[in-house]
Write a protein that holds these residues in place. Structure first.
Motif, PDB file in Angstrom:
ATOM      1  N   ASP A  29       0.815  -1.344  -0.036  1.00  0.00           N
ATOM      2  CA  ASP A  29      -0.034  -0.021   0.079  1.00  0.00           C
ATOM      3  C   ASP A  29       0.915   1.193  -0.120  1.00  0.00           C
ATOM      4  OD1 ASP A  29      -2.222  -1.505   0.024  1.00  0.00           O
ATOM      5  OD2 ASP A  29      -2.730  -1.192   2.329  1.00  0.00           O
ATOM      6  N   HIS A  30       1.924   1.100   0.465  1.00  0.00           N
ATOM      7  CA  HIS A  30       2.800   2.250   0.408  1.00  0.00           C
ATOM      8  C   HIS A  30       3.493   2.903  -0.826  1.00  0.00           C
ATOM      9  CE1 HIS A  30       4.220   1.050   4.682  1.00  0.00           C
ATOM     10  NE2 HIS A  30       3.618   2.344   4.719  1.00  0.00           N
ATOM     11  N   PHE A  31       3.321   2.040  -1.996  1.00  0.00           N
ATOM     12  CA  PHE A  31       4.049   2.236  -3.186  1.00  0.00           C
ATOM     13  C   PHE A  31       3.214   3.304  -4.104  1.00  0.00           C
ATOM     14  CE2 PHE A  31       6.287  -1.868  -2.403  1.00  0.00           C
ATOM     15  CZ  PHE A  31       7.246  -1.281  -2.522  1.00  0.00           C
ATOM     16  N   ARG A  32       2.000   3.276  -4.148  1.00  0.00           N
ATOM     17  CA  ARG A  32       1.427   4.286  -5.014  1.00  0.00           C
ATOM     18  C   ARG A  32       1.546   5.897  -4.600  1.00  0.00           C
ATOM     19  NH1 ARG A  32      -2.067   2.402  -8.834  1.00  0.00           N
ATOM     20  NH2 ARG A  32      -2.593   0.207  -8.711  1.00  0.00           N
ATOM     21  N   SER A  86       6.190 -11.393  -7.343  1.00  0.00           N
ATOM     22  CA  SER A  86       4.945 -10.548  -7.837  1.00  0.00           C
ATOM     23  C   SER A  86       3.520 -11.109  -7.530  1.00  0.00           C
ATOM     24  CB  SER A  86       5.150 -10.393  -9.360  1.00  0.00           C
ATOM     25  OG  SER A  86       4.828 -11.733  -9.964  1.00  0.00           O
ATOM     26  N   ASP A  87       2.797 -10.235  -7.440  1.00  0.00           N
ATOM     27  CA  ASP A  87       1.197 -10.606  -7.395  1.00  0.00           C
ATOM     28  C   ASP A  87       0.235  -9.546  -8.274  1.00  0.00           C
ATOM     29  OD1 ASP A  87       1.027  -8.431  -5.566  1.00  0.00           O
ATOM     30  OD2 ASP A  87       1.487  -9.566  -3.810  1.00  0.00           O
ATOM     31  N   ALA A  92      -0.527  -4.669 -10.686  1.00  0.00           N
ATOM     32  CA  ALA A  92      -1.421  -3.433 -11.185  1.00  0.00           C
ATOM     33  C   ALA A  92      -0.793  -2.166 -10.913  1.00  0.00           C
ATOM     34  CB  ALA A  92      -2.550  -3.597 -10.255  1.00  0.00           C
ATOM     35  N   ILE A  93       0.246  -2.122  -9.770  1.00  0.00           N
ATOM     36  CA  ILE A  93       1.008  -0.770  -9.668  1.00  0.00           C
ATOM     37  C   ILE A  93       1.725  -0.711 -10.990  1.00  0.00           C
ATOM     38  CG2 ILE A  93       2.445   0.216  -8.025  1.00  0.00           C
ATOM     39  CD1 ILE A  93       1.154  -1.175  -5.683  1.00  0.00           C
ATOM     40  N   ALA A  94       2.313  -1.811 -11.037  1.00  0.00           N
ATOM     41  CA  ALA A  94       3.463  -1.675 -12.115  1.00  0.00           C
ATOM     42  C   ALA A  94       3.119  -1.223 -13.662  1.00  0.00           C
ATOM     43  CB  ALA A  94       4.276  -2.989 -12.372  1.00  0.00           C
ATOM     44  N   GLU A  95       1.836  -1.825 -13.839  1.00  0.00           N
ATOM     45  CA  GLU A  95       0.940  -1.458 -15.020  1.00  0.00           C
ATOM     46  C   GLU A  95       0.647   0.140 -14.776  1.00  0.00           C
ATOM     47  OE1 GLU A  95      -2.476  -3.018 -17.986  1.00  0.00           O
ATOM     48  OE2 GLU A  95      -2.443  -3.653 -15.764  1.00  0.00           O
ATOM     49  N   GLU A 167       5.923  -4.170 -19.684  1.00  0.00           N
ATOM     50  CA  GLU A 167       5.334  -4.656 -18.474  1.00  0.00           C
ATOM     51  C   GLU A 167       4.407  -5.762 -18.681  1.00  0.00           C
ATOM     52  OE1 GLU A 167       4.796  -5.494 -14.694  1.00  0.00           O
ATOM     53  OE2 GLU A 167       6.371  -3.979 -15.478  1.00  0.00           O
ATOM     54  N   ASN A 168       3.543  -5.521 -19.782  1.00  0.00           N
ATOM     55  CA  ASN A 168       2.693  -6.708 -20.024  1.00  0.00           C
ATOM     56  C   ASN A 168       3.434  -8.139 -20.356  1.00  0.00           C
ATOM     57  OD1 ASN A 168       0.814  -5.211 -19.378  1.00  0.00           O
ATOM     58  ND2 ASN A 168       0.145  -4.488 -21.257  1.00  0.00           N
ATOM     59  N   PHE A 169       4.360  -7.578 -21.407  1.00  0.00           N
ATOM     60  CA  PHE A 169       5.109  -9.041 -21.916  1.00  0.00           C
ATOM     61  C   PHE A 169       5.551  -9.868 -20.834  1.00  0.00           C
ATOM     62  CE2 PHE A 169       8.526 -11.373 -23.943  1.00  0.00           C
ATOM     63  CZ  PHE A 169       8.222 -11.290 -25.163  1.00  0.00           C
TER      64      PHE A 169
END
Length: 686
Positions: A29-32, A86-87, A92-95, A167-169
């Motif tokens: 939760d800290h990353f965004r 990853s999870d 989702a954050i990376a995307e 990222e998607n690849f």
């Protein structure tokens, strides 16, 4: 745990030793909020630079080097954790973050006011500062600072789209790697596996929530398990599972990325993405093309000769890709008396690590690694060591994350949480990541390839740990792709060097040192399989080079389906005479070039191996003293290598460093001898 800015542990340097991230206080939760605030702070720092009345080196260029530290910290922690565990939340954050990060970088380097301000600065006379000045001017130019507004806007859209596609690849490959991992419910199907391998497969199944055993898939095309499985049907199942990765979604992503990269290159005035990338390397496009195509015919001929022997051993006319590793192993045992299962018993992980990898580093560079159990790793099984110099001074921290997890992407790599910089007063925090099968005692028996990889990745770690530069942009492994593999590949050589091998290659039960007949068998077998190994590598490198040599029009003509991509691959391999050997990576799971930083740069492993083969000959020459003096000679050689290569980062000309080390320019012949390619054309060296 709250995610507000004031209490966010990512938005200030850690209070732990060496600014080691306090993973106990960090949650997803800290990353965004951390990214959002770090973007804001970095923009504010740039605005402060622009507000200074008169541009100077200190208030402009060095201020740029100091800026963005919060963003660097957040990114380092986030992307390291996403790659290793990853999870859905981190994905989702990376995307969301990846295109924003690309846009943020463009915002800075397309800023004409900032660009002009840097141009007006006078760099100090020292080489590192002069190189930093040139580096920034190239960064601005290559980001489109000289383009008009419309072209810059198009470039921004391309970069953001490329970050999303990349990222998607990578996510698709990881998802398929998990999805297609081979579940086995009948133990007899695992005939040929050692007890330790079966234990690791059962453990992986439990972690995946499955019954029985699971054979995880490795990143390359050829799976190491194929060399062990006695059951031909199982070998085919594993081989087909590996081939399916990325096939559904990634061909279209790869083709779109190639098209966008080609368009970006043209916008910036380059003929191709390969030309754009290789401008920053030590090679040239022509020399890369010559090296790859010159070596291919001899490598293919050697591979064909090997296949003939393998097919004979299998009792078939032509060996299949699924059966090749198994019967190659049969030939190796028959002709070289090399029993790979017996060999593993001399290579337990902890022994190899402490008495091999760490011992070699101490012998060459005088460093010691002291366990730091008080510093918590980011996942179970991650260990931390403090690295001490010969005088006891702390250099930095090293993390080892060696065991496979279903949530960890495939492959092996080195990365950093903190980089060394005299300007910032920071010391390095470096991590090595692998995907070894985990056993109950965390001490699996390793294959020869896994031992070599352990030494290889620690070579990268040494490059980061022994860095001694002023500017963070030049720290450690922040060097060209075709040079960064030089220190890591040099370090591989110590794995089977007689000064190191007897200290760690001891039987895991009896403690007996590896017998001479096994050591000799390894040496005798070194050239066996080099035709295939070189061919599969060249196949992947040529695919990368071909994809990224396309013009925008040529890229647009590629059919973005699995069949279209396969046809493109077949044409490239046929042109090089490599149709009979599967490339090390097929395009749908070639994460190095479509989800990593090696696009148009996969050739760099071979390019750096030229330096490595020649450079290790130098190590042997200068260390060829009497037995009593060998350690002293090795230390002196190590100190010279540390001074000229490991400590310098990107602060000096790379060719000059090698010439100063070797006493002359690099020579291709040691590599040709190593790979059994003597007689191959060397016009790439002209």
């Amino acid at each position: 745990m709250t995610a507000n800015v004031e209490n966010n542990p990512l938005l200030k340097p850690s209070g732990m030793d060496y600014q080691f991230p306090d993973f106990r206080c960090i949650c997803t939760d800290h990353f965004r909020s951390a990214f959002a605030e770090a973007f804001r702070r970095h923009r504010e720092e740039i605005a402060d630079i622009l507000a200074q009345p008169e541009p100077t080196w200190e208030n402009t260029v060095e201020a740029l080097e100091r800026s963005g530290r919060d963003l660097h910290r957040v990114s380092a922690v986030f992307f390291n954790l996403q790659g290793t565990d990853s999870d859905e939340n981190t994905d989702a954050i990376a995307e969301d973050i990846s295109p924003k990060l690309a846009a943020h970088v463009d915002e800075i380097y397309q800023n004409s006011q900032l660009y002009q301000r840097v141009k007006q600065c006078q760099a100090p006379k020292d080489e590192e500062s002069q190189r930093l000045y040139d580096f920034y001017l190239r960064q601005f130019r290559r980001a489109g600072a000289d383009l008009d507004e419309n072209a810059q806007e198009r470039l921004r859209r391309i970069n953001q789209r490329l970050s999303t596609l990349s990222e998607n690849f990578g996510r698709n490959v990881l998802a398929d790697t998990q999805k297609f991992a081979v579940q086995v419910t009948e133990e007899e199907k695992l005939a040929g596996f050692s007890a330790a391998d079966k234990e690791a497969a059962r453990d992986y199944a439990q972690k995946s929530g499955k019954d029985g055993w699971v054979i995880p898939l490795e990143l390359p095309t050829v799976q190491s398990s194929l060399a062990q499985l006695d059951d031909a049907d199982m070998r085919q199942i594993v081989h087909q599972a590996a081939a399916r990765r990325g096939a559904e979604q990634n061909p279209a992503l790869a083709v779109e990325m190639v098209q966008l990269r080609a368009e970006r290159a043209r916008l910036l005035g380059y003929s191709s993405h390969a030309e754009y990338v290789i401008e920053e390397e030590t090679a040239t496009v022509d020399k890369v093309r010559d090296l790859l195509y010159d070596l291919a015919p001899t490598a293919a001929a050697n591979a064909a000769a090997e296949d003939k022997l393998i097919a004979e051993a299998a009792g078939v006319e032509k060996i299949s890709a699924a059966d090749r590793p198994y019967f190659s192993n049969v030939v190796k045992q028959r002709d070289y008396q090399l029993d790979t299962a017996e060999l593993r018993e001399y290579f337990p992980l902890q022994q190899v690590l402490y008495d091999g990898v760490f011992r070699a580093a101490h012998r060459l560079y005088g460093i010691e690694l002291k366990p730091r159990p008080d510093l918590p790793g980011y996942a179970e099984g991650v260990e931390v060591w403090e690295v001490l110099d010969a005088d006891g001074t702390g250099i930095g921290l090293f993390l080892g994350d060696y065991f496979a997890r279903p949530s960890k992407r495939g492959g092996a790599w080195m990365s950093s949480f903190v980089e060394q910089s005299e300007l910032l007063g920071t010391k390095p925090v470096i991590v090595n990541v692998m995907g070894l099968n985990q056993t109950e005692d965390n001490n699996p028996l390793l294959s020869v390839d896994e031992v070599t990889t352990l030494f290889h990745e620690f070579g990268h770690a040494l490059h980061g740990l022994l860095s001694k530069v002023r500017y963070p942009s030049f720290s450690g492994t922040s060097v060209p792709r075709d040079y960064v593999e030089f220190p890591s590949q040099i370090n591989e050589n110590w794995a089977f060097d007689p000064s190191i091998l007897p200290h760690y290659a001891k039987h895991y039960r009896t403690g007996d040192v590896i017998p001479e007949h096994l050591v000799q068998a390894v040496k005798n077998a070194q050239e066996w399989g080099q035709g295939f190994a070189t061919s599969e590598y060249l196949g992947a490198a040529l695919l990368d080079f071909a994809w990224h040599s396309l013009s925008p029009e040529q890229a647009a003509a590629i059919d973005p389906t699995a069949e279209g991509v396969a046809e493109f691959e077949a044409n490239v391999l046929a042109q090089a005479g490599l149709s009979e050997v599967l490339p090390r990576y097929r395009s749908p799971y070639f994460t190095h070039i479509f989800a990593g930083g090696y696009s148009a740069g996969y050739y760099s492993y071979l390019w750096a191996e030229v330096l490595d083969a020649d450079g290790f000959d130098w190590f042997k020459e200068v260390s060829a003293a009497g037995a009593d003096a060998q350690d002293d000679a090795a230390r002196k050689a190590g100190e010279k290598f540390r001074d000229l290569v490991l400590s310098r980062g990107a602060t000096r000309d790379f060719s000059e460093s090698f010439i100063q080390l070797r006493g002359r320019e690099r020579d291709l012949n040691p590599l040709l001898r190593r790979r059994g390619l003597v007689g191959t054309s060397t016009r790439s060296e002209s």
